[in-house]
Write a protein that holds these residues in place. Structure first.
Motif, PDB file in Angstrom:
ATOM      1  N   TYR B  80      31.646  39.583 -10.628  1.00 35.06           N
ATOM      2  CA  TYR B  80      30.684  38.577 -11.072  1.00 35.06           C
ATOM      3  C   TYR B  80      30.295  37.708  -9.884  1.00 35.06           C
ATOM      4  O   TYR B  80      31.149  37.117  -9.236  1.00 35.06           O
ATOM      5  N   ILE B  82      27.571  34.579  -8.654  1.00 33.69           N
ATOM      6  CA  ILE B  82      26.592  33.618  -9.168  1.00 33.69           C
ATOM      7  C   ILE B  82      25.864  32.909  -8.036  1.00 33.69           C
ATOM      8  O   ILE B  82      26.201  33.056  -6.866  1.00 33.69           O
ATOM      9  N   ALA B  85      27.560  30.871  -5.427  1.00 32.71           N
ATOM     10  CA  ALA B  85      28.807  31.567  -5.112  1.00 32.71           C
ATOM     11  C   ALA B  85      29.960  31.112  -6.002  1.00 32.71           C
ATOM     12  O   ALA B  85      30.791  31.897  -6.389  1.00 32.71           O
ATOM     13  N   GLY B  86      30.009  29.803  -6.359  1.00 36.94           N
ATOM     14  CA  GLY B  86      31.070  29.318  -7.242  1.00 36.94           C
ATOM     15  C   GLY B  86      32.452  29.518  -6.647  1.00 36.94           C
ATOM     16  O   GLY B  86      33.408  29.806  -7.357  1.00 36.94           O
ATOM     17  N   LEU B  87      32.545  29.355  -5.326  1.00 37.88           N
ATOM     18  CA  LEU B  87      33.851  29.555  -4.689  1.00 37.88           C
ATOM     19  C   LEU B  87      34.787  28.412  -5.050  1.00 37.88           C
ATOM     20  O   LEU B  87      34.351  27.306  -5.334  1.00 37.88           O
ATOM     21  N   PHE B  88      36.094  28.689  -5.031  1.00 39.39           N
ATOM     22  CA  PHE B  88      37.076  27.642  -5.284  1.00 39.39           C
ATOM     23  C   PHE B  88      37.239  26.808  -4.017  1.00 39.39           C
ATOM     24  O   PHE B  88      37.694  27.326  -2.994  1.00 39.39           O
ATOM     25  N   PRO B  89      36.885  25.515  -4.067  1.00 40.91           N
ATOM     26  CA  PRO B  89      36.928  24.703  -2.846  1.00 40.91           C
ATOM     27  C   PRO B  89      38.347  24.491  -2.329  1.00 40.91           C
ATOM     28  O   PRO B  89      38.534  24.177  -1.159  1.00 40.91           O
ATOM     29  N   ARG B  91      40.758  26.728  -2.198  1.00 40.35           N
ATOM     30  CA  ARG B  91      41.400  27.931  -1.694  1.00 40.35           C
ATOM     31  C   ARG B  91      40.675  28.410  -0.447  1.00 40.35           C
ATOM     32  O   ARG B  91      39.452  28.265  -0.347  1.00 40.35           O
ATOM     33  N   TYR B 132      38.119  27.035   4.742  1.00 43.35           N
ATOM     34  CA  TYR B 132      37.780  26.683   3.370  1.00 43.35           C
ATOM     35  C   TYR B 132      36.265  26.813   3.163  1.00 43.35           C
ATOM     36  O   TYR B 132      35.500  26.725   4.125  1.00 43.35           O
ATOM     37  N   VAL B 134      33.898  24.880   2.268  1.00 39.89           N
ATOM     38  CA  VAL B 134      33.009  23.849   2.832  1.00 39.89           C
ATOM     39  C   VAL B 134      32.679  24.101   4.291  1.00 39.89           C
ATOM     40  O   VAL B 134      31.716  23.557   4.806  1.00 39.89           O
ATOM     41  N   ARG B 148      34.406  38.605  -3.114  1.00 41.83           N
ATOM     42  CA  ARG B 148      35.336  38.250  -4.178  1.00 41.83           C
ATOM     43  C   ARG B 148      35.082  39.113  -5.418  1.00 41.83           C
ATOM     44  O   ARG B 148      36.021  39.548  -6.086  1.00 41.83           O
TER      45      ARG B 148
END
Lengths: 214, 355, 247
Positions: B80, B82, B85-89, B91, B132, B134, B148
């Motif tokens: 999936y 989006i 990206a919807g990455l986990f900030p 991790r 990270y 950011v 991912r």
């Protein structure tokens, strides 16, 4: 100062009581506020009632809360439980809002991405949402801890106030030294709590310091 | 193959987001859902991995009803991607990519190895593994998002506006790389976009949705441009669709003129000793030693669209063809090109009416 | 101030006689007087300084740390110190109230100005506004929600501290608490606590009302029609939640 040398035991006892009266409510408050804050986010209809009641509780002056609690919870007026209960109420009142705002601040696209990758609700809460909300929650915790440390001394007016006892003593004796010692120790304790939480935050959220974000 | 079988979605407020959708997404191909906002394309995509449950109808992946499976386990088998990206900030890049292997209980070392391999595949340097999100640009974050989604090697990928949040130049690069990776992996992909150009560029099949959750047309990009099913589709694919449909044919069938036929118009093509074209000279043009630039050349494998563009933008209205070695081997005047394109259209129309 | 065995202090009509010395209404008026006076002085000091720091960015560390410092300072300690140094009376207590009211106002004024969208300031400059015009017509209106929430925190802080200051002879509702404790009249203590708590809550609600009236709907979010999306987004670094109102 001679005052310190002559009263070491008394000062240390007051300091010890102060630490307990300030820290225990922070721990209890967080334990209570975390689930409440989560519920406020999970069930939107709960958000406004919870936040509004918290706001009203937070507005009540500490001395007023200290003195009415014995009548409500049935403790003796000189019991330290009054102070602990009152400060726990303040911590909960502040932290419910903070936890809710922290969880709300998590970008919904991130929680959706987590679900889309196969996270279930509980694991998503602990693995994704809480860690991302942590900087906000810990920032609120700093405020709660520092406020608690300075509020404890008001309890001296009802006989249980840690370093506050030094203030009432100084007033009665018309003597400035115990007051100065009390203020300095109280501020140092507040700063120490603040620094400890900041250090914990740096350990737990290395990602939040990078890229100019706080 | 992903099958929509009479799928309907009505939201609690009564909005019909998707209305009786029947659709088959071919295995190993990219199917693009495109349409204006509120047409139900994203809702349709999200019903595939049960982020949204259909009101009625069934969705099957290779014959299995998605609702017959545990939703979390289903999603771990579907990649999936989006928009942002919807990455986990919280991790690192490697940890982000290893999310699904981690959920599936793959050990850390192995998950990291998978992550590094995927970073390489999507064109990210290994040195970024411990940074990270950011610290990455938007385009890099989007690559991480794709990596991912690929981490558990899912046969099916869902992509919701994956290239919309980056600037046009980065978008072109990402699209090209995406097509290269898809060429290697051959996933079954459903991709949502509001950008009809993107749909035509990357889709093997395109499903055009219109408001109210209706499927307006399901066709290949070329068919969409050349034979829109109705006014809505014709309008949506845009006015210059005739020009854009030229992208699908090569210049191989074009007849070009002999190099020396040019001189009749007064302009002269300047060649170097090896026969490579250098530019134009003649009345109002540059000198032999400093000719007016060509603006580009074409080979037989280039699209008709490129050739047309060259002929129109050339300072003398002539496109120059070169062979594999770069030697000029023919010229094409714009009037000759228009004649040939008209003839091509007539032949097609005849072929269609007789078939 | 006669109390019968049957009627608790709070409900004895004799204690509610308006204008009578030592009645609850007179304590409320006195309490409000101290609160208003201290707040006014604190605003006169803190708002200009906060605006200066926020607008220029100079001395930012003062504004940033003022909130923390104010929060860490024990109110009873400060009151005791000033009274021991300068003697009993209104002035030492008032100084303590002002000192404790300044940090939340200063920090929130600064934070409010800093949070103003730089693009809006840029646009104002681009349209030819002068520095003062930018401050008055762009920055302050946009910073108003935070500035007012700072005032709200300061007001609550002062109400609470004024209660504590009754211990050193200040008038107001704290008298009921302190005298009640000294006389061992628990119903008097409860009366004081209840009235001062209600007063604080009313002040908080009034301040919230003022905030609604004064802040542009375009900034407060009330202009958004969908109520489900107008979640208040107060972060803990914002002074509303970030300043201890209890003192």
């Amino acid at each position: 100062m001679d005052y310190i040398a002559n009263n070491v035991d008394l000062i240390l006892a007051a300091l010890g009581q102060h630490v307990v009266l300030a820290i225990v409510p922070v721990i209890l408050g967080v334990i209570i506020a975390l689930p409440l804050g989560y519920l406020a986010v999970r069930y939107r209809w709960l958000y406004h009632p919870l936040i509004n009641v918290s706001g009203l509780l937070y507005a009540i002056p500490s001395l007023a809360l200290f003195v009415v609690l014995p009548g409500i919870i049935g403790t003796r007026i000189l019991s330290p439980i009054n102070i602990i209960a009152a400060l726990t109420i303040y911590t909960v009142a502040l932290m419910v809002r903070v936890v809710a705002n922290g969880l709300n601040s998590v970008d919904p696209t991130i929680t959706q991405a987590a679900s889309a990758m196969g996270y279930r609700r509980v694991r998503r809460l602990f693995g994704v949402e809480l860690p991302i909300a942590l900087p906000v929650i810990l920032a609120g915790l700093r405020v709660a801890a520092v406020s608690n440390v300075s509020l404890v001394s008001v309890g001296a007016l009802i006989g249980v106030g840690g370093l506050g006892a030094l203030f009432t003593r100084g007033l009665q004796l018309g003597y400035i030294d115990p007051i100065i010692v009390g203020i300095v120790l109280s501020v140092l304790l507040a700063v120490l709590c603040d620094v400890i939480i900041v250090l914990v935050q740096r350990q737990l959220t290395p990602w939040s310091r990078i890229g100019g974000r706080s | 193959m992903i099958t929509f079988d009479g799928v309907r979605k009505v939201f609690p407020d009564g909005t019909v987001a998707v209305d009786n959708l029947d659709l088959e997404l071919p295995t190993g191909k990219i199917t693009v859902f495109v349409g204006p906002s509120g047409c139900g394309k994203t809702t349709s995509l999200r019903m595939i991995n049960r982020m949204i449950e259909p009101t009625s109808g069934r969705i099957l992946i290779d014959g299995d009803d998605v609702t017959s499976q545990d939703d979390a386990l289903l999603r771990r088998r579907i990649g999936y991607v989006i928009q942002h990206a919807g990455l986990f900030p919280h991790r690192t890049i490697a940890e982000n990519i290893a999310t699904v292997p981690h959920l599936n209980g793959v050990n850390k070392k192995k998950a990291r190895a998978v992550a590094l391999e995927l970073m390489d595949r999507v064109g990210l340097d290994e040195s970024m593994a411990d940074r990270y999100p950011v610290q990455l640009s938007g385009g890099q974050q989007q690559r991480v998002g794709v990596a991912r989604a690929l981490a558990a090697d899912p046969p099916v990928m869902l992509m919701d506006e994956p290239f919309s949040a980056v600037d046009p130049i980065v978008r072109e690069v990402l699209q090209a790389e995406f097509l290269r990776i898809q060429g290697e992996l051959g996933k079954t992909i459903a991709l949502v976009t509001h950008d009809i150009d993107e749909a035509i560029k990357i889709g093997d099949m395109v499903a055009v949705f219109r408001q109210g959750g209706h499927l307006a047309q399901f066709a290949t990009p070329q068919e969409l441009l050349e034979r829109p099913a109705n006014d809505f589709v014709a309008d949506f694919v845009g006015r210059d669709r005739g020009f854009r449909s030229l992208s699908f044919d090569t210049a191989a069938a074009l007849e070009v003129d002999d190099l020396f036929s040019v001189a009749t118009g007064g302009e002269v093509l300047v060649l170097d000793g090896a026969g490579h074209p250098h530019g134009w000279t003649g009345p109002g043009l540059g000198s032999t030693s400093n000719p007016t630039p060509l603006g580009g050349t074409f080979v037989t494998g280039d699209s008709l669209r490129l050739v047309t563009d060259l002929a129109i933008s050339s300072p003398v209205g002539i496109a120059v063809r070169v062979d594999e070695t770069g030697r000029a081997d023919g010229v094409l005047r714009h009037d000759s090109l228009v004649r040939q394109l008209n003839a091509r259209r007539r032949r097609r129309a005849e072929a269609e009416s007789t078939s | 101030m006669s109390t019968t065995q049957e009627t608790p202090y709070l409900f004895d009509p004799a204690n509610w006689e308006f204008g009578a010395a030592g009645s609850i209404p007179s304590f409320i008026v006195t309490h409000l007087y101290y609160t208003g006076l201290a707040l006014a002085i604190a605003i006169l000091i803190a708002v200009p300084v906060g605006l200066y720091i926020g607008h220029t960015g100079r001395l930012a560390f003062v504004a940033i740390n003022a909130g923390n410092a104010g929060r860490a300072l024990p109110t009873l300690g400060l009151v005791s110190l000033l009274v021991t140094m300068f003697g009993l009376g209104l002035i030492p207590a008032l100084i303590a109230l002002v000192i404790l009211a300044i940090p939340p106002i200063l920090t929130s004024t600064y934070a409010g100005l800093r949070a103003v969208d730089r693009a809006a300031v840029d646009a104002a400059k681009g349209m030819g506004m002068r520095e003062l015009g930018i401050l008055l017509r762009v920055e302050i209106p946009m910073a108003l929600p935070l500035i007012i929430s700072g005032l709200r925190s300061a007001a609550l802080q002062v109400v609470a501290t004024a209660t504590v200051a009754a211990y050193v002879g200040l008038g107001g509702l704290g008298r009921l608490l302190v005298d009640g404790l000294a006389l061992n009249q628990y119903d008097r203590v409860v009366a004081g606590a209840v009235v001062v708590a209600v007063l604080a809550i009313v002040i908080d609600l009034v301040a919230e009302g003022i905030q609604r009236l004064v802040v542009s709907p375009g900034i407060s979010g009330r202009a958004l029609t969908r109520p489900s999306k107008s979640f208040p987004t107060v972060s803990p670094t914002q002074p509303r939640a970030g300043t201890a109102s209890a003192g």
